[in-house]
Every structure is written in structure tokens, then in C-alpha cells.
Design an enzyme around this catalytic site. Structure first.
Site, PDB file in Angstrom:
ATOM      1  N   HIS A 114       1.367 153.007  86.057  1.00  0.00           N
ATOM      2  CA  HIS A 114       0.531 153.993  85.358  1.00  0.00           C
ATOM      3  C   HIS A 114       0.073 153.434  84.025  1.00  0.00           C
ATOM      4  CE1 HIS A 114      -1.033 157.813  83.913  1.00  0.00           C
ATOM      5  NE2 HIS A 114      -0.415 157.571  82.767  1.00  0.00           N
TER       6      HIS A 114
ATOM      7  N   GLU B 241       5.014 166.017  79.924  1.00  0.00           N
ATOM      8  CA  GLU B 241       5.184 164.899  78.992  1.00  0.00           C
ATOM      9  C   GLU B 241       5.821 165.359  77.683  1.00  0.00           C
ATOM     10  OE1 GLU B 241       2.515 161.386  76.823  1.00  0.00           O
ATOM     11  OE2 GLU B 241       1.518 162.962  77.974  1.00  0.00           O
TER      12      GLU B 241
END
Length: 392
Positions: A69, A214
Site C-alpha cells: 500500500h 486509521e
């Protein structure tokens, strides 16, 4: 070839991962000429090859790690470690003119120079996708990013995304690249657009990544409809209430993961990015759905988001991979730096688990097969990871 060329060399390391099994710590590889003759523990290999010359080559021997990612189009940004709600305006917004094709090309050049085993790249702009698809050295999956918080705009947004995907498919894709989609987050993509994108991706066999949980403010947003994420990031650019975005009222106990599960998103097994601020129920839902997770340890640390609960995910069998996130938050595109940082962040976690995640976990996320280090295969010096990146 001289006789010396056939003298076995025993290359030892702190961690060996061959692409299969659980690895060895410490480990070793016997090389004869340019061919792998054996792998295993150094003591066993010394007994089997008593005449081998022994050389300690570094911290890790393994196939090239995968950066599962990242955001290559931000590769021209200057790295800054700042709290999340300062980093967004002071880095992402302040340097937005640096985001684009030139940054993506520089990032792809960096990955090629590092010999990265594959990349999962988030592509924000169509021209960046065009540039990456024109290259012959990008290996992995490129995910076109989808945003749109207003449900009434979902059909038009989806039609535009679908047209882009079908256009890139018509032009033909390099054999080394898969095309994917990434609905940005559960709070920047409306419930209707999220369903449209996920159903389309499932029907077309397109892999998906989603940024989830997150920052600690995300669970608060889903539980209350308010908080710092709403006030500092979303309020000026989204509908009047958070409930309009997600198509339901926020409530205590509602988390981003539970929302995606109840919306039907997890049944398509997207790859979930970050997953730092999660509950035990969230982890159980991810495991039942068979989703993989990508952790970005340095980025999460630099933005003060928290630490990914790796052992909790591992305990229920969730596939974990590693990513750098952008240069602006991670500091570099070398995922070996995240392996090294993870070894310091999780001192009680077997380092073989971390190396495996960077190799097998990453390749599985990208739908690829990692090279194997086994008898009869060609030995490559690239299998020795740089000591500075491997050590914790």
C-alpha cells in the site's frame, strides 16, 4: 568454471524466509555456483555441508518484499512527522501542487531501483494511471481512487468511474499489472456509492483496497456523528450530517468496520488498510469475512494514529501485509524500513512473522505468487536484504 566455483557457500542470516513454511531464525542458504542447494537452520546446514565456506550476509534472506500500500503520486512531497490533523493541512494540502504524474514516475523509478517484489498503489488522478500503465516495470496492482460523500451524486460518480475502468481495460493492461478500485474511506464515500463500487468490483473481479480505522477519531465519528474528524476534515465538504453519508444514524458501538460489514462490503473481502483503531468485534468480523489487512507501521507512528494490533489479528488467522503509505507520512518507499521498524515496535512478535507478511502477505494481497528459495532455484543476490533495513 573453476573448481572453486563449485565450492558450497553457506550464507547465514538472522531471519530466513523461503516463501513457504514459517521460516528460520537464524537461517541459512547453501549456494553452489549460482544455484540454491539447500535452505534451513545454520547448524543443520553445517553438518550437511561441512566443507562449505561460511559467510554471515545480513539480517534477512528472503524473496523481495512487497509494498502492498502506497501513494506513488505523492513521492515528490517532503516527509514530515506531524499529528494527523496538522499533517493534512500542513503537508497534504500545502504541497498539493507536487502531486501528480512526475511524483508517480519518480516513485515508480525508486521502487524499480529497490527491486521491490510488487506494489499496491493508490491512484488519485486518471493521468497518473495512464502514466503507470505505460511503464513496463510496474509490478502489482494499481487501484483507482473513488471519492464522493453525497449520496445523490453516487450514480453519476459511479458512471464516471466505470467509464474510466472500462477505458483502461480496452487499451490493454500490461501482464504484470492488475487494475483495482479503492473507495477511499467509509466516511468519504457515501453508502450508495460504496455499494455501487463494491458490487461492480465483485462482478468484474477487480481487487479493492479501503482505508479503515486509521485515526482514533474514526470510531468516535461512527458512534456519535461528531468529533474532531467531522469538525476538522469533513464538515466543509460533505452533507449537513454524517448520517446522510452512511445512510443510517450513528450509534454507540457502531465502528467503521461494523458499518462496512452491515452494509455488505466485507462479504466481497476487500483489503483493509491501517486498521489501527479497532475492537475485538471488528477483528472477528474481518476474520469471518476473509479480508486481508495491510499495516503501515511508520506512517501510523509518524501521524500519531496508534499501533496496529498485530498479535490480535494473527491470533484469528487474518492475512497481514506491509505498506509504506506515502513518502510524506512513511518517510520512504522501501518497505524493508517498515519491516525494521515493526521489529522494534513489536519486540515480542517473532521476526519471521513480520518478514513473512512483507513477502507472502504482500504477494497474496496483490494476487501474485512469491518466488521460492529452494533447491534447484537460481540464487540472486537481491535475496539478501540490506542489513540496515533488516535490523531492528
Amino acid at each position: 568454471m573453476t573448481a572453486d566455483a563449485f565450492t558450497p557457500r553457506l550464507l547465514t542470516c538472522d531471519v530466513l524466509y523461503t516463501g513457504v513454511g514459517g521460516g528460520h531464525a537464524p537461517g541459512g542458504v547453501v549456494v553452489v555456483g549460482e544455484t540454491i542447494a539447500a535452505t534451513g537452520s545454520p547448524d543443520d546446514l553445517r553438518r550437511a555441508y561441512p566443507h562449505a565456506t561460511v559467510e554471515h550476509v545480513g539480517g534477512v534472506i528472503a524473496p523481495p518484499p512487497v509494498n502492498a500500500h502506497t501513494h506513488l503520486d505523492m513521492s515528490a512531497y517532503a516527509f514530515q512527522a506531524l499529528p494527523y490533523f496538522r499533517w493534512l493541512p500542513e503537508v497534504v494540502v500545502a504541497q498539493r501542487d507536487l502531486r501528480g504524474v512526475a511524483g508517480a514516475q519518480a516513485g515508480a523509478d525508486t521502487l524499480a531501483g529497490l527491486g521491490t517484489g510488487g506494489v499496491g498503489d493508490i491512484v488519485w488522478a486518471p493521468e497518473v494511471m495512464d502514466a503507470l500503465l505505460d511503464r513496463d516495470d510496474v509490478l502489482g496492482t494499481v487501484y483507482f481512487e473513488v471519492l464522493g460523500a453525497f449520496p445523490e451524486q453516487a450514480d453519476d460518480r459511479f458512471a464516471a468511474v466505470r467509464a474510466r475502468i472500462e477505458g483502461w481495460r480496452r487499451r490493454g493492461l500490461p501482464d504484470r499489472v492488475r487494475l483495482g478500485l479503492t473507495p477511499h474511506t467509509p466516511f468519504t464515500v457515501s453508502h450508495r456509492l460504496m455499494r455501487l463500487v463494491m458490487d461492480y468490483a465483485a462482478g468484474e473481479g477487480l481487487p479493492v483496497q479501503i482505508h479503515v480505522a486509521e485515526h482514533p477519531s474514526e470510531p468516535e465519528l461512527f458512534a456519535t456523528g461528531a468529533g474532531p474528524l467531522w469538525e476538522h476534515r469533513l464538515k466543509p465538504f460533505t452533507p449537513d450530517t454524517f448520517a446522510q453519508i452512511i445512510g443510517r444514524e450513528p450509534e454507540p458501538g457502531l465502528t467503521p468496520v461494523r458499518y462496512l460489514d452491515e452494509l455488505g462490503v466485507l462479504r466481497h473481502a476487500p483489503t483493509l488498510i491501517h486498521m489501527v483503531n479497532v475492537t475485538a468485534d471488528d477483528i472477528a468480523r474481518v476474520a469471518r469475512a476473509g479480508c486481508a489487512v495491510v499495516t503501515c507501521p511508520r506512517s501510523n507512528h509518524h501521524l500519531e494514529c496508534g499501533a496496529f494490533p498485530w498479535t490480535d489479528f494473527a491470533a484469528v488467522g487474518v492475512e497481514v501485509a506491509l505498506g509504506t503509505d506515502s513518502v510524506a507520512s512513511g518517510g520512504s518507499l522501501d518497505v524493508r524500513d517498515d519491516v525494521a521498524f515493526a521489529r522494534t515496535l513489536y519486540p515480542h512478535l517473532d521476526p519471521r512473522v513480520i518478514v513473512r507478511a512483507a513477502v507472502k502477505g504482500g504477494n497474496r494481497v496483490l494476487g501474485r505468487q512469491a518466488p521460492f528459495l529452494r533447491r534447484g532455484e537460481v540464487w540472486r543476490d537481491a535475496y539478501v536484504w540490506e542489513t540496515a533495513a533488516a535490523e531492528g
